[in-house]
Scaffold this motif. Structure first.
Motif, PDB file in Angstrom:
ATOM      1  N   HIS A  36       4.580  -1.170 -13.613  1.00 10.99           N
ATOM      2  CA  HIS A  36       4.666  -2.625 -13.774  1.00 10.99           C
ATOM      3  C   HIS A  36       5.690  -3.209 -12.801  1.00 10.99           C
ATOM      4  CE1 HIS A  36       4.756  -6.561 -15.669  1.00 10.99           C
ATOM      5  NE2 HIS A  36       6.075  -6.454 -15.762  1.00 10.99           N
ATOM      6  N   GLN A  37       6.800  -2.517 -12.649  1.00 11.85           N
ATOM      7  CA  GLN A  37       7.829  -3.000 -11.724  1.00 11.85           C
ATOM      8  C   GLN A  37       7.335  -2.954 -10.275  1.00 11.85           C
ATOM      9  OE1 GLN A  37      10.854  -4.159 -12.819  1.00 11.85           O
ATOM     10  NE2 GLN A  37      11.222  -4.838 -10.711  1.00 11.85           N
ATOM     11  N   ILE A  38       6.578  -1.903  -9.914  1.00  8.73           N
ATOM     12  CA  ILE A  38       6.026  -1.819  -8.553  1.00  8.73           C
ATOM     13  C   ILE A  38       5.083  -2.985  -8.291  1.00  8.73           C
ATOM     14  CG2 ILE A  38       4.504  -0.476  -7.054  1.00  8.73           C
ATOM     15  CD1 ILE A  38       5.683   2.049  -8.281  1.00  8.73           C
ATOM     16  N   ARG A  39       4.184  -3.256  -9.232  1.00  8.31           N
ATOM     17  CA  ARG A  39       3.244  -4.368  -9.056  1.00  8.31           C
ATOM     18  C   ARG A  39       3.984  -5.701  -8.951  1.00  8.31           C
ATOM     19  NH1 ARG A  39       0.424  -1.281 -13.174  1.00  8.31           N
ATOM     20  NH2 ARG A  39      -1.454  -0.315 -12.277  1.00  8.31           N
ATOM     21  N   GLN A  40       5.065  -5.830  -9.708  1.00  8.39           N
ATOM     22  CA  GLN A  40       5.827  -7.072  -9.677  1.00  8.39           C
ATOM     23  C   GLN A  40       6.564  -7.229  -8.348  1.00  8.39           C
ATOM     24  OE1 GLN A  40       8.713  -7.370 -12.802  1.00  8.39           O
ATOM     25  NE2 GLN A  40       8.986  -9.583 -12.565  1.00  8.39           N
ATOM     26  N   GLU A  41       7.117  -6.136  -7.813  1.00 10.39           N
ATOM     27  CA  GLU A  41       7.879  -6.200  -6.573  1.00 10.39           C
ATOM     28  C   GLU A  41       6.982  -6.517  -5.383  1.00 10.39           C
ATOM     29  OE1 GLU A  41      11.036  -6.082  -5.930  1.00 10.39           O
ATOM     30  OE2 GLU A  41      11.817  -5.613  -7.911  1.00 10.39           O
ATOM     31  N   VAL A  42       5.775  -5.970  -5.334  1.00 14.27           N
ATOM     32  CA  VAL A  42       4.872  -6.180  -4.197  1.00 14.27           C
ATOM     33  C   VAL A  42       3.890  -7.307  -4.445  1.00 14.27           C
ATOM     34  CG1 VAL A  42       5.078  -3.774  -3.514  1.00 14.27           C
ATOM     35  CG2 VAL A  42       3.191  -4.464  -4.996  1.00 14.27           C
ATOM     36  N   GLY A  43       4.033  -8.031  -5.541  1.00 11.42           N
ATOM     37  CA  GLY A  43       3.150  -9.142  -5.817  1.00 11.42           C
ATOM     38  C   GLY A  43       1.722  -8.733  -6.126  1.00 11.42           C
ATOM     39  N   SER A  44       1.551  -7.566  -6.738  1.00  7.21           N
ATOM     40  CA  SER A  44       0.216  -7.034  -7.071  1.00  7.21           C
ATOM     41  C   SER A  44      -0.688  -7.003  -5.845  1.00  7.21           C
ATOM     42  CB  SER A  44      -0.436  -7.867  -8.183  1.00  7.21           C
ATOM     43  OG  SER A  44       0.338  -7.821  -9.360  1.00  7.21           O
ATOM     44  N   SER A  45      -0.127  -6.606  -4.703  1.00  7.07           N
ATOM     45  CA  SER A  45      -0.906  -6.547  -3.463  1.00  7.07           C
ATOM     46  C   SER A  45      -2.008  -5.501  -3.586  1.00  7.07           C
ATOM     47  CB  SER A  45       0.000  -6.205  -2.285  1.00  7.07           C
ATOM     48  OG  SER A  45       1.010  -7.188  -2.137  1.00  7.07           O
ATOM     49  N   PRO A  46      -3.233  -5.840  -3.196  1.00 10.83           N
ATOM     50  CA  PRO A  46      -4.340  -4.882  -3.358  1.00 10.83           C
ATOM     51  C   PRO A  46      -4.262  -3.687  -2.429  1.00 10.83           C
ATOM     52  CG  PRO A  46      -5.084  -6.858  -2.220  1.00 10.83           C
ATOM     53  CD  PRO A  46      -3.695  -7.140  -2.678  1.00 10.83           C
ATOM     54  N   ASP A  47      -3.464  -3.767  -1.341  1.00  8.58           N
ATOM     55  CA  ASP A  47      -3.377  -2.628  -0.426  1.00  8.58           C
ATOM     56  C   ASP A  47      -2.406  -1.565  -0.917  1.00  8.58           C
ATOM     57  OD1 ASP A  47      -1.213  -4.317  -0.076  1.00  8.58           O
ATOM     58  OD2 ASP A  47      -0.996  -3.848   2.051  1.00  8.58           O
ATOM     59  N   TYR A  66       0.572   4.742  -2.948  1.00 13.76           N
ATOM     60  CA  TYR A  66       0.655   4.710  -1.491  1.00 13.76           C
ATOM     61  C   TYR A  66       0.079   3.396  -0.984  1.00 13.76           C
ATOM     62  CZ  TYR A  66      -4.318   5.980  -1.580  1.00 13.76           C
ATOM     63  OH  TYR A  66      -5.670   6.004  -1.805  1.00 13.76           O
ATOM     64  N   THR A  67       0.328   3.090   0.282  1.00 19.03           N
ATOM     65  CA  THR A  67      -0.134   1.840   0.893  1.00 19.03           C
ATOM     66  C   THR A  67      -1.328   2.120   1.782  1.00 19.03           C
ATOM     67  OG1 THR A  67       2.126   0.972   0.866  1.00 19.03           O
ATOM     68  CG2 THR A  67       0.530  -0.160   2.270  1.00 19.03           C
ATOM     69  N   ASP A  68      -2.420   1.449   1.520  1.00 21.53           N
ATOM     70  CA  ASP A  68      -3.625   1.619   2.311  1.00 21.53           C
ATOM     71  C   ASP A  68      -3.408   1.077   3.725  1.00 21.53           C
ATOM     72  OD1 ASP A  68      -6.221   2.169   3.025  1.00 21.53           O
ATOM     73  OD2 ASP A  68      -7.052   0.332   2.173  1.00 21.53           O
TER      74      ASP A  68
END
Length: 535
Positions: A36-47, A66-68
């Motif tokens: 949840h914290q990761i999604r919040q920090e990156v703005g739920s970026s799809p990549d 990981y980052t696509d």
């Protein structure tokens, strides 16, 4: 602003500050809280890909993040996901696994990948994810495992476009800092080639590498370069030009004091002389420091040809430098103030050609030079298929039309054309731009004071050059200060057997770079050899 609006604003600022400051906090023990914290920090970026699964047949919940586009998908699938999903299902692993040692078993035994490290805070976690690594999180552990899976789409190694040579290596730097480091290490296979990395840019977190040869480079110079890099406080570094401007000694100067190149062989040769290379991720141009004025007229091909050919070509570059810098100014001064210095027959021809021109020589020169610069810039910015043709055809058409219309004289077109062609002979693009800018200043002095104005501005330029420093090294060395031992590779290029020492002001650790090799003697003829044996 009302009290309640001010209170809501303070709460919003406190909340935003709390979210932004969590990057230095330790990780949560609960997996769902970390995700949840990761999604919040990156703005739920799809990549930013999050893959959740269970470890083998156990109940331990695991997630790989990981980052696509930045991570190598094949490496992630073969060496991370396959290892965790299949290898951990084997009976040997099941017998060893427990709730207490599952983290260490995955880190030490399960992952079949080269680079593995432990991450304990959010700053390191986010940095690894956004750098292309794969981060493995487990439920119940406040630590994460980072596997080196950097990759993604990168440009292949190609021939340099700005520093082309006829004889020599055809490989050039790319936008991948890892590829660039490998190209240098391929040429210098020594454990003394040291590499130090850092991240610069509060937002971009750009990878920057400092390379030097331990034992050859001056230790004080290395510390000075690292100090200037660490002192950079900026939001983003998008190209090595940012670094070049922020670490140079003098800001208000037209002359470059940090050398840039996209040739790995040039970087390797300068590392062996004691200089320091700075590589920036995302750009094919590496920086070299310190630099001198004469470096910008040297090409890698000078050392791949015989010394006499290399010397002739280098002297030709200095001649073209003076032509591109002073050509229009000398013509303006001679035709405006010093007609007595022109031969009579030539003066009559020039006067006849200028008879219908309504403008003075300085206006002619300015119009033609500005037009030439516009054509040059348009040719660079236009599509490559038509840019070169447009610049050539445009110059021919405009020059011919201007002469026929009586706006400029044919002699001025010839002078400007020779000047423009001579400026292309300078190997370093940033020095060529400096010459083009100074040309306009010298033209104004020539139109105002004649040859006296040219002499005055040249004295000012030379005094400015002698006062410049590049990381403390005099810019005009080895001429000012005068160092006879270093003149072997400045204006001339003497044979390699004569270049026994490195530049004196750059390196203070190890001056000698080769033994005193004698020139090979031709084999003795058979008759002379027998005669010598008889004696």
């Amino acid at each position: 602003m009302s009290f309640w609006n001010r209170l809501r604003r303070l709460r919003r600022i406190k909340k935003e500050k709390t979210i932004s400051d969590t990057s230095t906090f330790p990780l949560h023990r609960e997996l769902k809280d970390n995700l949840h914290q990761i999604r919040q920090e990156v703005g739920s970026s799809p990549d930013v890909i999050i893959r959740e699964f269970k470890l083998g047949s156990s109940k331990v919940q695991v997630a790989a993040v990981y980052t696509d586009g930045l991570a190598d998908k094949k490496m992630v699938g073969d060496f991370v996901m396959r290892s965790l999903m299949i290898d951990t299902a084997e009976e040997t692993f099941k017998s060893m696994v427990s709730d207490q040692n599952v983290f260490d078993l995955i880190k030490d035994n399960a992952l079949s990948i080269g680079e593995v490290k432990v991450v304990k805070d959010w700053n390191g976690l986010l940095s690894n994810i956004l750098s292309g690594d794969t981060v493995i999180l487990m439920d119940g552990w406040a630590e994460a495992i980072s596997g080196g899976t950097k990759g993604g789409e990168t440009r292949g190694v190609e021939e340099p476009s700005s520093q082309v040579v006829i004889r020599g290596p055809k490989d050039g730097f790319t936008e991948s800092i890892g590829t660039n480091i490998s190209l240098i290490r391929r040429r210098i296979k020594s454990p003394n080639l040291w590499l130090e990395t850092m991240k610069i840019g509060n937002v971009t977190q750009t990878d920057v590498a400092v390379m030097y040869v331990k034992g050859i480079a001056n230790d004080k110079l290395v510390q000075e370069v690292k100090k200037r890099l660490n002192d950079i406080k900026i939001d983003g570094i998008l190209e090595s030009g940012y670094i070049e401007e922020l670490i140079q000694d003098e800001t208000f100067t037209l002359f470059p004091t940090v050398y840039n190149t996209e040739r790995p062989d040039t970087v390797a040769a300068n590392l062996l002389e004691g200089r320091i290379a700075i590589l920036v991720d995302g750009t094919p141009f590496a920086l070299l420091a310190p630099t001198t004025f004469f470096m910008y007229f040297q090409s890698a091909e000078d050392y791949y040809q015989r010394y006499d050919i290399g010397t002739a070509i280098r002297l030709l570059r200095y001649v073209t430098f003076f032509i591109s810098l002073l050509g229009p100014s000398i013509y303006i001064a001679a035709i405006t103030f010093h007609q007595e210095m022109i031969p009579t027959s030539l003066l009559i021809s020039l006067a006849a050609a200028r008879e219908g021109v309504p403008f003075p020589a300085i206006v002619e020169a300015m119009v033609m030079e500005v037009s030439f610069e516009i054509l040059r810039e348009a040719g660079v910015r236009m599509p490559r298929a038509i840019g070169q043709a447009v610049s050539i055809v445009g110059a021919l058409v405009l020059g011919q039309a201007a002469v026929q219309a009586g706006i400029v004289s044919p002699a001025m077109v010839i002078v400007v054309a020779i000047t423009g062609i001579a400026s292309f002979a300078t190997p370093a693009f940033n020095m060529a731009i400096t010459i083009r800018l100074l040309r306009f200043v010298i033209m104004i002095f020539a139109a105002t004071f004649g040859f006296y104005g040219i002499a005055i501005i040249n004295i000012i330029i030379i005094a400015h050059l002698c006062g410049l420093r590049s990381f403390g090294m005099p810019y005009m060395a080895p001429l000012a200060p005068f160092i006879p031992a270093d003149l072997k590779d400045t204006l001339l290029r003497l044979p390699l057997s004569s270049l026994l020492t490195r530049p004196r002001l750059i390196n203070q650790n190890k001056m000698s770079r080769m033994g005193r090799n004698q020139q090979p003697a031709p084999p003795m003829e058979k008759g002379n050899k027998n005669k010598g044996d008889a004696n």
